[in-house]
Design a protein around this motif. Sequence first.
Motif, mmCIF file in Angstrom:
data_model
loop_
_atom_site.group_PDB
_atom_site.id
_atom_site.type_symbol
_atom_site.label_atom_id
_atom_site.label_comp_id
_atom_site.label_asym_id
_atom_site.label_seq_id
_atom_site.Cartn_x
_atom_site.Cartn_y
_atom_site.Cartn_z
ATOM 1 N N GLU A 1 34.655 -15.560 -1.206
ATOM 2 C CA GLU A 1 33.966 -14.855 -0.139
ATOM 3 C C GLU A 1 32.583 -14.449 -0.625
ATOM 4 O O GLU A 1 32.462 -13.843 -1.683
ATOM 5 C CB GLU A 1 34.731 -13.573 0.250
ATOM 6 C CG GLU A 1 35.534 -13.700 1.512
ATOM 7 C CD GLU A 1 36.994 -13.960 1.242
ATOM 8 O OE1 GLU A 1 37.455 -13.501 0.189
ATOM 9 O OE2 GLU A 1 37.649 -14.628 2.062
ATOM 10 N N THR A 2 31.555 -14.815 0.154
ATOM 11 C CA THR A 2 30.205 -14.355 -0.162
ATOM 12 C C THR A 2 29.981 -13.127 0.716
ATOM 13 O O THR A 2 30.017 -13.239 1.938
ATOM 14 C CB THR A 2 29.152 -15.431 0.193
ATOM 15 O OG1 THR A 2 29.618 -16.704 -0.270
ATOM 16 C CG2 THR A 2 27.805 -15.108 -0.424
ATOM 17 N N ALA A 3 29.803 -11.966 0.083
ATOM 18 C CA ALA A 3 29.750 -10.744 0.880
ATOM 19 C C ALA A 3 28.632 -9.822 0.415
ATOM 20 O O ALA A 3 28.305 -9.749 -0.773
ATOM 21 C CB ALA A 3 31.085 -10.013 0.801
ATOM 22 N N ALA A 4 28.047 -9.117 1.383
ATOM 23 C CA ALA A 4 27.026 -8.102 1.093
ATOM 24 C C ALA A 4 27.216 -6.954 2.071
ATOM 25 O O ALA A 4 27.662 -7.164 3.210
ATOM 26 C CB ALA A 4 25.619 -8.695 1.229
ATOM 27 N N ALA A 5 26.930 -5.741 1.617
ATOM 28 C CA ALA A 5 27.134 -4.566 2.461
ATOM 29 C C ALA A 5 26.172 -3.471 2.050
ATOM 30 O O ALA A 5 25.740 -3.407 0.897
ATOM 31 C CB ALA A 5 28.569 -4.056 2.311
ATOM 32 N N VAL A 6 25.868 -2.605 3.006
ATOM 33 C CA VAL A 6 25.060 -1.418 2.707
ATOM 34 C C VAL A 6 25.924 -0.190 2.959
ATOM 35 O O VAL A 6 26.515 -0.044 4.036
ATOM 36 C CB VAL A 6 23.786 -1.373 3.578
ATOM 37 C CG1 VAL A 6 23.042 -0.055 3.361
ATOM 38 C CG2 VAL A 6 22.887 -2.560 3.253
ATOM 39 N N VAL A 7 26.050 0.648 1.942
ATOM 40 C CA VAL A 7 26.883 1.854 2.042
ATOM 41 C C VAL A 7 26.048 3.059 1.606
ATOM 42 O O VAL A 7 25.355 3.014 0.591
ATOM 43 C CB VAL A 7 28.150 1.718 1.160
ATOM 44 C CG1 VAL A 7 28.969 3.005 1.179
ATOM 45 C CG2 VAL A 7 29.017 0.548 1.638
ATOM 46 N N VAL A 8 26.141 4.119 2.397
ATOM 47 C CA VAL A 8 25.380 5.335 2.105
ATOM 48 C C VAL A 8 26.302 6.381 1.480
ATOM 49 O O VAL A 8 27.394 6.649 1.992
ATOM 50 C CB VAL A 8 24.742 5.899 3.405
ATOM 51 C CG1 VAL A 8 24.022 7.216 3.130
ATOM 52 C CG2 VAL A 8 23.769 4.882 3.993
ATOM 53 N N GLY A 9 25.862 6.938 0.359
ATOM 54 C CA GLY A 9 26.625 8.012 -0.293
ATOM 55 C C GLY A 9 28.019 7.582 -0.725
ATOM 56 O O GLY A 9 28.913 8.415 -0.832
ATOM 57 N N VAL B 34 29.680 3.180 5.701
ATOM 58 C CA VAL B 34 29.374 1.747 5.707
ATOM 59 C C VAL B 34 28.378 1.472 6.829
ATOM 60 O O VAL B 34 28.698 1.615 8.001
ATOM 61 C CB VAL B 34 30.659 0.916 5.916
ATOM 62 C CG1 VAL B 34 30.331 -0.583 5.882
ATOM 63 C CG2 VAL B 34 31.705 1.260 4.853
ATOM 64 N N ARG B 35 27.146 1.084 6.447
ATOM 65 C CA ARG B 35 26.119 0.796 7.456
ATOM 66 C C ARG B 35 26.174 -0.666 7.878
ATOM 67 O O ARG B 35 25.776 -1.022 8.976
ATOM 68 C CB ARG B 35 24.724 1.129 6.913
ATOM 69 C CG ARG B 35 24.510 2.612 6.754
ATOM 70 C CD ARG B 35 24.460 3.295 8.144
ATOM 71 N NE ARG B 35 24.896 4.681 8.058
ATOM 72 C CZ ARG B 35 24.125 5.708 7.797
ATOM 73 N NH1 ARG B 35 22.849 5.518 7.610
ATOM 74 N NH2 ARG B 35 24.619 6.917 7.727
ATOM 75 N N SER B 36 26.650 -1.533 6.976
ATOM 76 C CA SER B 36 26.835 -2.939 7.344
ATOM 77 C C SER B 36 27.791 -3.545 6.332
ATOM 78 O O SER B 36 27.896 -3.063 5.199
ATOM 79 C CB SER B 36 25.503 -3.699 7.315
ATOM 80 O OG SER B 36 25.021 -3.770 5.982
ATOM 81 N N SER B 37 28.530 -4.556 6.768
ATOM 82 C CA SER B 37 29.421 -5.267 5.840
ATOM 83 C C SER B 37 29.567 -6.686 6.357
ATOM 84 O O SER B 37 30.161 -6.916 7.402
ATOM 85 C CB SER B 37 30.783 -4.563 5.756
ATOM 86 O OG SER B 37 31.615 -5.238 4.843
ATOM 87 N N ALA C 78 23.105 -8.441 5.941
ATOM 88 C CA ALA C 78 23.593 -7.086 5.628
ATOM 89 C C ALA C 78 22.446 -6.081 5.720
ATOM 90 O O ALA C 78 22.610 -4.984 6.262
ATOM 91 C CB ALA C 78 24.234 -7.059 4.246
ATOM 92 N N LEU C 79 21.268 -6.473 5.200
ATOM 93 C CA LEU C 79 20.110 -5.566 5.265
ATOM 94 C C LEU C 79 19.688 -5.361 6.712
ATOM 95 O O LEU C 79 19.469 -4.237 7.165
ATOM 96 C CB LEU C 79 18.943 -6.132 4.447
ATOM 97 C CG LEU C 79 19.142 -6.179 2.921
ATOM 98 C CD1 LEU C 79 17.952 -6.865 2.262
ATOM 99 C CD2 LEU C 79 19.327 -4.777 2.347
ATOM 100 N N GLU C 80 19.619 -6.474 7.454
ATOM 101 C CA GLU C 80 19.141 -6.387 8.836
ATOM 102 C C GLU C 80 20.075 -5.524 9.683
ATOM 103 O O GLU C 80 19.625 -4.644 10.415
ATOM 104 C CB GLU C 80 19.025 -7.793 9.430
ATOM 105 C CG GLU C 80 18.267 -7.774 10.738
ATOM 106 C CD GLU C 80 18.293 -9.125 11.444
ATOM 107 O OE1 GLU C 80 18.440 -10.157 10.766
ATOM 108 O OE2 GLU C 80 18.190 -9.109 12.691
#
Length: 344
Positions: free
Chosen positions: A22-30, A34-37, A72-74
């Motif tokens: 699995e190629t995966a990227a995510a943005v998580v705060v604190g 989860v802002r994106s996954s 994930a960033l977008e």
Amino acid sequence: MTTADDRADQGVVLGIETSCDETAAAVVVGGRQVRSSVVSSQVDLHAKYGGVVPEIAGRAHVELFTQVVAEALESAGIDPRAPVLDAVAATYGPGLVGSLLVGLSGAKALATSWGVPFVGVNHLEGHLFASMLEQPDMGWPLVVLLVSGGHTLLVEMRGPGSYRLLGQTLDDAAGEAYDKVARYLGLGYPGGPAIDKAAVEGDPTAFSFPRAMLGDGFDFSFSGLKTSVVRTVERHPEATTADVAASFQHAVVEVLVAKSRRAAEAVGARGLCLAGGVAANSLLRRRITEVAEEIGVPAYLPSRAMCTDNAAMVAAAGWWRLEHDGPSPLSLAADPTLFLAVQG
Ligand code: KG4
Ligand code: ZN
């Protein structure tokens, strides 16, 4: 939307996961929100071979990496030209070396070019953090059953970063047993979801498959199961796939649940938690819920998306590691056989 306030208040981490298929990227705060996954599965590429082909996995990660990170960033509302980020975290082991290297090198390059710290994450610790993303108020200690394609571990978790290994598989992982039996039954890859589905129509008492080491400590053994399934099907050519799948699944889950229950009682756990791809299994989820109720503790079941490989769990574990251990050196190497750092 991720804002400058998120960064100032809590820390914004880009997580990257490429340890297997699995190629995966995510943005998580604190470490929590989860802002994106984004998860791009390579299942279709490997299905015709009946399992993950390492060379194909590595090449697919190279092709998918940039796009998955950009998505994930977008979807987190982050501009890659001026990213509101505090760290980039990536899995450095265990896993397939060629696959690990893609995410790890990419993460180091991004962290360097953005001028933010890089953090290496143990994939197994990532799975342990997955539940915390959805259940912020867990009581400790927990007994966690971590069951995936490569691992079967019973862990006493005394809090983030504090683990004691209670038991593990002596041979095949539970997910590996599912995948092998599914391949034999012609159910395709990945085997776990296929058996889960086929078992719905089957009789779990049709065949009695071995429950290896059922009453014996906290270790597991699943290597004899496939042979037993093969012998049974040879002896009973009239057996339906649904009955074999249901009986096999029953045997695996009975052992996993019995040992989890005993472990929870032995350590006085304040919760019973599932992690890893096999934790998506419907019978395992039902039985763990029932057993937790019987012994009077909460069951923590991550959503199915959080059980299987994803980068949100990597970002969450990465943020915790960054706060406790600081950044990882850019010389950190991929470690295909990395184990969980346990104490006691
Ligand atoms: O955690 P994961 O996504 O990757 C590894 O780190 O290994 O786990 C993948 C494993 C595979 O063996 C797959 O067959 C199994 O998890 N799996 C399941 C189910 N969904 C995935 N096993 C049983 N039932 C499921 N529903
Ligand atoms: Zn995994």
